[in-house]
Scaffold this motif. Structure first.
Motif, mmCIF file in Angstrom:
data_model
loop_
_atom_site.group_PDB
_atom_site.id
_atom_site.type_symbol
_atom_site.label_atom_id
_atom_site.label_comp_id
_atom_site.label_asym_id
_atom_site.label_seq_id
_atom_site.Cartn_x
_atom_site.Cartn_y
_atom_site.Cartn_z
ATOM 1 N N PHE A 37 0.845 -1.180 0.000
ATOM 2 C CA PHE A 37 0.000 0.000 0.000
ATOM 3 C C PHE A 37 0.881 1.231 0.000
ATOM 4 N N ARG A 38 0.288 2.373 -0.295
ATOM 5 C CA ARG A 38 1.043 3.617 -0.234
ATOM 6 C C ARG A 38 0.146 4.739 0.264
ATOM 7 N N GLN A 39 0.784 5.739 0.855
ATOM 8 C CA GLN A 39 0.051 6.873 1.383
ATOM 9 C C GLN A 39 0.847 8.146 1.140
ATOM 10 N N ALA A 40 0.271 9.041 0.363
ATOM 11 C CA ALA A 40 0.852 10.344 0.123
ATOM 12 C C ALA A 40 0.366 11.320 1.184
ATOM 13 N N PRO A 41 1.117 12.393 1.441
ATOM 14 C CA PRO A 41 0.683 13.374 2.443
ATOM 15 C C PRO A 41 -0.711 13.909 2.158
ATOM 16 N N GLY A 42 -1.555 13.907 3.172
ATOM 17 C CA GLY A 42 -2.894 14.421 3.036
ATOM 18 C C GLY A 42 -3.871 13.522 2.312
ATOM 19 N N LYS A 43 -3.459 12.317 1.962
ATOM 20 C CA LYS A 43 -4.320 11.398 1.238
ATOM 21 C C LYS A 43 -4.457 10.087 2.004
ATOM 22 N N GLU A 44 -5.483 9.338 1.669
ATOM 23 C CA GLU A 44 -5.707 8.071 2.336
ATOM 24 C C GLU A 44 -4.768 7.000 1.796
ATOM 25 N N GLU A 46 -3.713 3.767 0.029
ATOM 26 C CA GLU A 46 -4.325 3.104 -1.097
ATOM 27 C C GLU A 46 -3.574 1.831 -1.470
ATOM 28 N N PHE A 47 -4.318 0.893 -2.002
ATOM 29 C CA PHE A 47 -3.772 -0.377 -2.437
ATOM 30 C C PHE A 47 -2.873 -0.197 -3.647
ATOM 31 N N VAL A 48 -1.781 -0.961 -3.684
ATOM 32 C CA VAL A 48 -0.870 -0.947 -4.817
ATOM 33 C C VAL A 48 -0.810 -2.311 -5.496
ATOM 34 N N ALA A 49 -0.484 -3.362 -4.735
ATOM 35 C CA ALA A 49 -0.304 -4.688 -5.313
ATOM 36 C C ALA A 49 -0.414 -5.734 -4.223
ATOM 37 N N TYR A 60 -2.893 -5.787 -9.216
ATOM 38 C CA TYR A 60 -2.338 -4.447 -9.147
ATOM 39 C C TYR A 60 -3.419 -3.405 -9.365
ATOM 40 N N ARG A 61 -3.239 -2.242 -8.756
ATOM 41 C CA ARG A 61 -4.116 -1.134 -9.103
ATOM 42 C C ARG A 61 -3.802 -0.710 -10.531
ATOM 43 N N ASP A 62 -4.794 -0.154 -11.203
ATOM 44 C CA ASP A 62 -4.667 0.131 -12.622
ATOM 45 C C ASP A 62 -3.489 1.054 -12.938
ATOM 46 N N TYR A 95 3.981 0.879 2.281
ATOM 47 C CA TYR A 95 3.845 -0.063 3.383
ATOM 48 C C TYR A 95 3.601 -1.466 2.853
ATOM 49 N N CYS A 96 4.225 -2.457 3.463
ATOM 50 C CA CYS A 96 3.822 -3.823 3.200
ATOM 51 C C CYS A 96 2.874 -4.283 4.293
ATOM 52 N N ALA A 97 2.047 -5.259 3.965
ATOM 53 C CA ALA A 97 1.027 -5.718 4.887
ATOM 54 C C ALA A 97 0.688 -7.173 4.605
ATOM 55 N N ALA A 98 0.226 -7.871 5.636
ATOM 56 C CA ALA A 98 -0.120 -9.285 5.552
ATOM 57 C C ALA A 98 -1.606 -9.475 5.784
ATOM 58 N N ALA A 99 -2.217 -10.288 4.930
ATOM 59 C CA ALA A 99 -3.631 -10.613 5.037
ATOM 60 C C ALA A 99 -3.833 -12.110 4.927
#
Length: 122
Positions: A37-44, A46-49, A60-62, A95-99
């Motif tokens: 996932f990734r998060q830019a300043p001031g933004k939520e 978001e999923f990447v891959a 992957y996100r488009d 960020y990496c994350a586990a599901a």
């Protein structure tokens, strides 16, 4: 205790490449899908891959399709994100994350790393 540790972020010019790594410990390797996932300043955030631990399914996100590649090293219990043709809009903390399933929603992920900064200049 579960730990996810990202590395590989940094500064890069538009059009350049980076490879992010996420080393996982404290969890059963075969039980989890791993996502970025990734998060830019001031933004939520978001999923990447994402990839399942079998390595046979990815999503992957488009906006990153054809540019980013998620992969894994079973022996090292590590997930990678190769990012090519980077754009300024890719700038974010990654960020990496586990599901427990191959999912794209951040609320479905159980564990998160500390993040690594990626800055893409124009």
């Amino acid at each position: 205790q579960v730990q996810l540790v990202e590395s590989g972020g940094g500064l890069v010019q538009a059009g350049g490449s980076l490879r992010l790594s996420c080393a996982a410990s404290g969890l059963t390797f075969s039980s989890y899908a791993m996502g970025w996932f990734r998060q830019a300043p001031g933004k939520e955030r978001e999923f990447v891959a994402v990839t399942n631990w079998g390595g046979d399914s990815t999503y992957y996100r488009d906006s990153v399709k054809g540019r980013f590649t998620i992969s894994r090293d079973n022996a090292k219990n590590t997930v990678y994100l190769r990012m090519n043709s980077l754009k300024p809009e890719d700038t974010a903390v990654y960020y990496c994350a586990a599901a427990r399933a191959l999912v794209t929603t951040k609320g479905s992920y159980d564990y998160w790393g500390q993040g690594t900064q990626v800055i893409v200049s124009s």
